[in-house]
Design an enzyme around this catalytic site. Sequence first.
Site, PDB file in Angstrom:
ATOM      1  N   GLY A   1       5.605   3.315   0.201  1.00 16.45           N
ATOM      2  CA  GLY A   1       6.258   4.236  -0.741  1.00 16.45           C
ATOM      3  C   GLY A   1       5.526   4.238  -2.056  1.00 16.45           C
TER       4      GLY A   1
ATOM      5  N   SER B   1       0.848  -1.188   0.000  1.00 13.86           N
ATOM      6  CA  SER B   1       0.000   0.000   0.000  1.00 13.86           C
ATOM      7  C   SER B   1       0.885   1.239   0.000  1.00 13.86           C
ATOM      8  CB  SER B   1      -0.894   0.011   1.243  1.00 13.86           C
ATOM      9  OG  SER B   1      -0.094   0.287   2.375  1.00 13.86           O
ATOM     10  N   LYS B   2       0.232   2.378   0.055  1.00 14.54           N
ATOM     11  CA  LYS B   2       0.959   3.654   0.022  1.00 14.54           C
ATOM     12  C   LYS B   2       2.029   3.740   1.101  1.00 14.54           C
ATOM     13  CE  LYS B   2      -2.506   6.662  -1.897  1.00 14.54           C
ATOM     14  NZ  LYS B   2      -3.562   7.565  -1.501  1.00 14.54           N
ATOM     15  N   ARG B   3       1.769   3.083   2.204  1.00 15.50           N
ATOM     16  CA  ARG B   3       2.747   3.119   3.295  1.00 15.50           C
ATOM     17  C   ARG B   3       4.124   2.625   2.850  1.00 15.50           C
ATOM     18  NH1 ARG B   3       2.188  -0.658   6.642  1.00 15.50           N
ATOM     19  NH2 ARG B   3       0.524  -1.698   5.482  1.00 15.50           N
TER      20      ARG B   3
END
Length: 470
Positions: free
Chosen positions: A242, A238-240
């Site tokens: 990067g 996910s966005k976490r």
Amino acid sequence: MSLVTRFAPSPTGYLHVGGARTALYSWLYAKKRGGKFILRIEDTDLERSNQDSVDAILEGMHWLGLEHDEGPYYQTQRFDLYKEVVAQLLADGKAYKCFCTAEEVDAMREAQMAAGEKPKYNGMWRERTDHPVDKPFVIRFKNPQQGTVVIDDMIKGRIEIANSELDDLIIARSDGTPTYNLTVVVDDWKMGITHVIRGDDHVNNTPRQMNILAALGAEIPKYAHVPMILGDDGKRLSKRHGAVGVMQYRDNGFLPEALINYLVRLGWSHGDQEIFSKAELVELFDLADCNRAPSAFNTEKLLWLNQHYIKTLPPERVAAELQWHLTEQQLDTSKGPAIEAVIAVQGERVKTLKELVEVSRYFYEDFSEFEENAAKKHLRPVAAEPLALVKQKLAELTDWQLQPIHDAINAAAEQLGLGMGKVGMPMRVAVTGGGNSPALDQTLLLVGRERTLARIELALEFISKRAEAS
Ligand code: GLU
């Protein structure tokens, strides 16, 4: 029978790597078998869908070279068709109006949970004919109550779901708009999709969709559910973690060839081969060789592949991508060496195109200051004489070619009885501004005569100012 696959993203964000991999698998599967690959934008969720996302998806697909043979279709332009199908299901007694209020549905759920049952719609309007007038209703699909649905999943194998587990799904909301499972079914049917390749987060929808297809008398496609991608911490990517948007990889200096090669290997393998051209993938890719288990994202491997492609693709191909980055950095390539030549000398030294630009700025951009540490070490008073002599010899050259440049530097070093290091490093710092560059003669060749001479002059001024100051 001709083979048809599709990629059906919801435009609620950019094209992320998981979606791109699914698209790639669908594209490859169709290409090898002379089939058709359709792009379908599932934009019925009006609140979450937006044009920017549509554009980002189209841009990402194009950048990756996953061109569609048909489409893009937009579900919002197909509402009439969905309404017709819902009306047909109603007329055939395969769907029904449900007049339950939201409170009634909630109460039903609570009662079921209190009794330790799995909450689901209990079918209370399934057979009723005492329909109220002027009351809002939704339309539910009459899911079969007996038997099991079998998915012969091309990746996951056989999956069985008892119909008793499935409730009567809403296919049209009270405002008449169709729901997600209905639109997917209608489109897969009407578009003649033979193979549905998608993320395994949809596996729960599949038996419901198969039941609706059967009720419509439609051919049921084959399904292949691709396991998810995990971040390096083992959690769903996910966005976490990067960058997950495909175009972010472009911005970060990756080549589409590298990303394609990387994505295909996230969940598919062919022996222990790591490097695949697209043509080879079309030849070799098969759903049967896809992993059943999730795959973990590995940035190091992506970097390794990117470096491989920077080094091995035809320079004009890398140049086309690099030009984008140079323009982005406002570097004027009309005044400087051919980009292909820069790639040839710098390609070995970098892992991304972004890095390539960073280490190549001095070919296209003048500077007024030298890197502090490099200057401290190499632009000292003792360097003035060799720099001046090299400058003189280079100025005398009539032919700005590799060999004469090389000879001029050597001749200066010899004349002064100095080792190459005492001449080469000051020259490197003078001409590039820092201590790292390809071979000096190659660097000078590409920096060009005017810039080289002017920069040596700048370095000489720097040295004399420095001498005055101390
Ligand atoms: N629109 C769905 C999504 O983006 C995909 C539906 C499908 O592939 O069937 O998750």
